[in-house]
Structure formats: C-alpha cells, structure tokens
Motif scaffolding. Structure first.
Motif, short mmCIF file in Angstrom:
data_model
loop_
_atom_site.label_atom_id
_atom_site.label_comp_id
_atom_site.label_asym_id
_atom_site.label_seq_id
_atom_site.Cartn_x
_atom_site.Cartn_y
_atom_site.Cartn_z
N PRO A 15 -4.75 4.24 13.83
CA PRO A 15 -4.75 5.51 13.10
C PRO A 15 -3.47 5.66 12.29
O PRO A 15 -2.42 5.14 12.67
N ILE A 16 -3.57 6.35 11.17
CA ILE A 16 -2.39 6.58 10.35
C ILE A 16 -2.23 8.08 10.15
O ILE A 16 -3.20 8.82 10.13
N ASP A 17 -1.00 8.50 10.03
CA ASP A 17 -0.69 9.89 9.76
C ASP A 17 -0.68 10.05 8.24
O ASP A 17 0.26 9.64 7.58
N VAL A 18 -1.73 10.62 7.71
CA VAL A 18 -1.91 10.71 6.26
C VAL A 18 -0.79 11.53 5.63
O VAL A 18 -0.28 11.18 4.56
N SER A 19 -0.38 12.61 6.26
CA SER A 19 0.67 13.46 5.66
C SER A 19 1.99 12.70 5.53
O SER A 19 2.70 12.87 4.54
N THR A 20 2.31 11.84 6.48
CA THR A 20 3.53 11.03 6.38
C THR A 20 3.43 10.06 5.21
O THR A 20 4.39 9.91 4.44
N GLU A 21 2.28 9.43 5.05
CA GLU A 21 2.09 8.50 3.94
C GLU A 21 2.15 9.23 2.60
O GLU A 21 2.74 8.73 1.64
N VAL A 22 1.54 10.40 2.53
CA VAL A 22 1.57 11.18 1.28
C VAL A 22 3.00 11.57 0.94
O VAL A 22 3.42 11.45 -0.22
N ASN A 23 3.76 12.03 1.92
CA ASN A 23 5.16 12.40 1.67
C ASN A 23 5.97 11.20 1.20
O ASN A 23 6.82 11.33 0.31
N PHE A 24 5.70 10.04 1.78
CA PHE A 24 6.40 8.82 1.36
C PHE A 24 6.08 8.50 -0.11
O PHE A 24 6.97 8.20 -0.90
N ILE A 25 4.80 8.59 -0.46
CA ILE A 25 4.38 8.30 -1.83
C ILE A 25 5.02 9.29 -2.81
O ILE A 25 5.51 8.90 -3.88
N TRP A 26 5.03 10.57 -2.45
CA TRP A 26 5.63 11.57 -3.35
C TRP A 26 7.14 11.36 -3.47
O TRP A 26 7.73 11.62 -4.53
N SER A 27 7.79 10.88 -2.40
CA SER A 27 9.23 10.62 -2.51
C SER A 27 9.49 9.50 -3.52
O SER A 27 10.46 9.56 -4.27
#
Length: 71
Positions: A15-27
């Motif tokens: 499983p992946i934490d989508v919000s963490t990945e999204v925040n990483f991409i936006w950074s």
C-alpha cells in the motif's frame, strides 16, 4: 481501499500513502516554478512519477540486478 487514510494499493501488495506521494510531487513542482511554465510541468513530472514508481516497485530486486551486472 481505505478512503479515510487515503491509501491505495496498486498492482502489487504494497500500500502507498497517496497524500505523501502527492506532497512530494508538488514539492518538486514548486522547485520547477522558475525554469518551467505551469503547462510544461507535465513534461517533467509525469515521467519522474513513473520512474519513481518503477524504482519503488523494483526495490527488492535492485541489489541482485546490480550485483549480476557488476555495476
């Protein structure tokens, strides 16, 4: 899929934490604001997301592949 925790399972059992990945991409997108226009983000962000996902999915076999190729 548990919507409350915003966790999604892709083609594997990890499983992946989508919000963490999204925040990483936006950074990353925020760092690109100077050199790239917003309509050009897709030219950089999408390939980087795909490469990162491959890296995560293949992490368990990376050491064996590197050893076999003697890199």
């Amino acid at each position: 899929m548990n919507i409350e925790k915003n966790i999604e399972t892709l083609w594997d059992d990890n499983p992946i934490d989508v919000s963490t990945e999204v925040n990483f991409i936006w950074s990353i997108a925020n760092k690109l604001r100077g050199p790239y226009q917003s309509d050009k983000y897709k030219d950089v962000i999408i390939p980087m997301v795909i490469i990162r996902r491959f890296e995560c999915a293949l992490e368990t076999t990376k050491a064996a592949v590197v050893e076999k190729l003697d890199i």
